[in-house]
Design an enzyme around this catalytic site. Structure first.
Site, PDB file in Angstrom:
ATOM      1  N   ARG A  81      32.193  44.645   7.337  1.00 52.78           N
ATOM      2  CA  ARG A  81      33.600  45.110   7.287  1.00 52.78           C
ATOM      3  C   ARG A  81      34.092  45.937   8.603  1.00 52.78           C
ATOM      4  NH1 ARG A  81      31.689  45.334   2.089  1.00 52.78           N
ATOM      5  NH2 ARG A  81      33.295  44.294   0.424  1.00 52.78           N
ATOM      6  N   HIS A 106      33.720  39.805   7.416  1.00 55.54           N
ATOM      7  CA  HIS A 106      32.967  38.929   8.078  1.00 55.54           C
ATOM      8  C   HIS A 106      33.835  37.932   8.966  1.00 55.54           C
ATOM      9  CE1 HIS A 106      30.049  39.776   4.972  1.00 55.54           C
ATOM     10  NE2 HIS A 106      30.348  39.212   4.051  1.00 55.54           N
ATOM     11  N   HIS A 176      24.171  35.309   4.801  1.00 54.09           N
ATOM     12  CA  HIS A 176      24.619  35.641   3.725  1.00 54.09           C
ATOM     13  C   HIS A 176      24.019  34.862   2.550  1.00 54.09           C
ATOM     14  CE1 HIS A 176      27.482  37.501   0.986  1.00 54.09           C
ATOM     15  NE2 HIS A 176      28.045  38.021   1.836  1.00 54.09           N
ATOM     16  N   ASP A 248      26.502  47.353  -2.885  1.00 56.77           N
ATOM     17  CA  ASP A 248      27.028  46.447  -2.020  1.00 56.77           C
ATOM     18  C   ASP A 248      27.149  47.728  -0.766  1.00 56.77           C
ATOM     19  OD1 ASP A 248      28.287  44.899  -0.247  1.00 56.77           O
ATOM     20  OD2 ASP A 248      30.241  44.734  -1.389  1.00 56.77           O
ATOM     21  N   GLU A 312      21.195  41.388   3.882  1.00 59.41           N
ATOM     22  CA  GLU A 312      22.100  40.910   5.304  1.00 59.41           C
ATOM     23  C   GLU A 312      21.794  41.842   6.040  1.00 59.41           C
ATOM     24  OE1 GLU A 312      26.340  40.438   4.282  1.00 59.41           O
ATOM     25  OE2 GLU A 312      25.484  40.837   2.083  1.00 59.41           O
TER      26      GLU A 312
END
Length: 345
Positions: A81, A106, A176, A248, A312
């Site tokens: 982000r 992304h 990802h 996340d 990631e």
């Protein structure tokens, strides 16, 4: 070692897609396509030597032309982000696509997972290459970008990135893939155990934008320095988990800057599979598939919430807007090179 090719279908605009299968002497096999440089399948042995496909994905091109969850995806020009979908570079403000509320996620359109690549196969690897033109997705500079997938006899999937731009730009690429060590159709991953070499994670606003603070994981559900099951704390009454609907979050890795080092581990007891994660980058997003809704995946499998987990590797999200974070700015003429390794044992 061998690389074989087969037809994977045709895109909606008529481009033929080729699947490349890279196999080692142990039977481990990675299957990747030149549409989006996506990882389609990854077969690895369990404790009995049985091979299962351990990544979520689709059986056909149409699945990858949608792919809102980014299964198996090569992500760029900037993974994760950027706050307010804008950044300033050399006194110029660049406006990006607002595709995650008011923020950018992304990279934007076209996603690097939604374009065709030139391909070159070697004995145990495939390289995908293209030029991302100046101002594609809103980023300056013609970016020559390649990603190489290598399968080694040590049961490693090695991902190597190379990039060069003719203007100062951002370069924060990642992979990802969603892993499920029971197999892509194995159900929830909350029983998988995780270790992460990080004593801090990046605190975020309510819309998941890092605000510049690094939070000590000690005494919180974010502490993975001792291996534990994903499900142990994922439902804890802890604001960062509530905001994200689970894990996340970007972890500030404890490692030597610029060196490829082991930073994380994922294991699953019934299959005996373990995956080690190595990177030379400063951060890693642990994402537990909180936003997967009913996705029609491979072999008729329906993927739902928390049926895969992502590791990631990256520069910290929003680092371009946070001077204290390591910069993802790539200077004109300089080469960006980075390596991530997923090792199965």
């Amino acid at each position: 070692m061998s690389v074989t090719t087969s037809n994977f279908g045709t895109t909606k605009d008529g481009k033929e897609v080729t699947l490349y299968a890279i196999e080692n002497k142990n039977g481990m096999k990675a299957e990747v396509i030149d549409y989006g440089a996506n990882i389609v399948r990854l077969f690895v042995p369990d404790k009995e030597g049985r091979l299962d496909d351990v990544v979520l994905g689709f059986d056909d091109v149409a699945g990858y032309e949608g792919n809102g969850c980014f299964f198996g995806s090569f992500i760029g020009r900037h993974g994760n982000r950027i706050g307010d979908a804008r950044f300033e570079l050399n006194g110029v403000t660049y406006e990006l696509e607002k595709n995650d509320g008011k923020n950018n996620l992304h990279g934007g359109t076209p996603g690097y997972n939604h374009v065709m690549y030139e391909a070159a196969a070697m004995d145990n690897s495939v390289t995908f290459y293209r030029v991302s033109p100046d101002m594609e997705q809103g980023y300056p500079g013609n970016l020559e970008i390649s990603v190489t997938y290598t399968v080694t006899d040590e049961n490693e999937l090695k991902i190597s990135y190379l990039a060069k731009s003719d203007k100062d730009t951002l370069c924060n690429v990642t992979n990802h893939s969603y892993f499920n060590l029971k197999g892509h159709d194995g159900g929830e991953i909350t029983d998988h155990k995780v270790w992460i070499q990080a004593k801090g994670f990046t605190e975020t606003t309510d819309d998941l934008i890092p605000n510049g603070n690094i939070v000590d994981v000690t005494g919180t559900p974010m502490d993975f320095r001792e291996k534990k099951a994903i499900g142990d704390d994922i439902e804890a009454d802890y604001k960062p988990l509530k905001i994200a609907g689970g894990y996340d979050h970007n972890f500030a890795l404890d490692k030597t800057p610029g060196k490829v080092e082991k930073v994380a581990e994922l294991s699953e007891e019934t299959t005996g599979r373990t995956m080690e994660v190595y990177t030379d980058l400063p951060g890693m997003q642990l994402y537990t598939g909180n936003f997967i809704q009913k996705e029609n995946g491979k072999n008729g499998t329906e993927y739902t919430k928390r049926t895969g987990v992502c590791f990631e590797t990256q520069f910290f999200p929003n680092s371009v807007n946070v001077p204290a974070f390591d910069s993802c700015v790539l200077k004109a003429g300089d080469a960006f090179a980075s390596t991530t390794i997923y090792r199965f044992c």
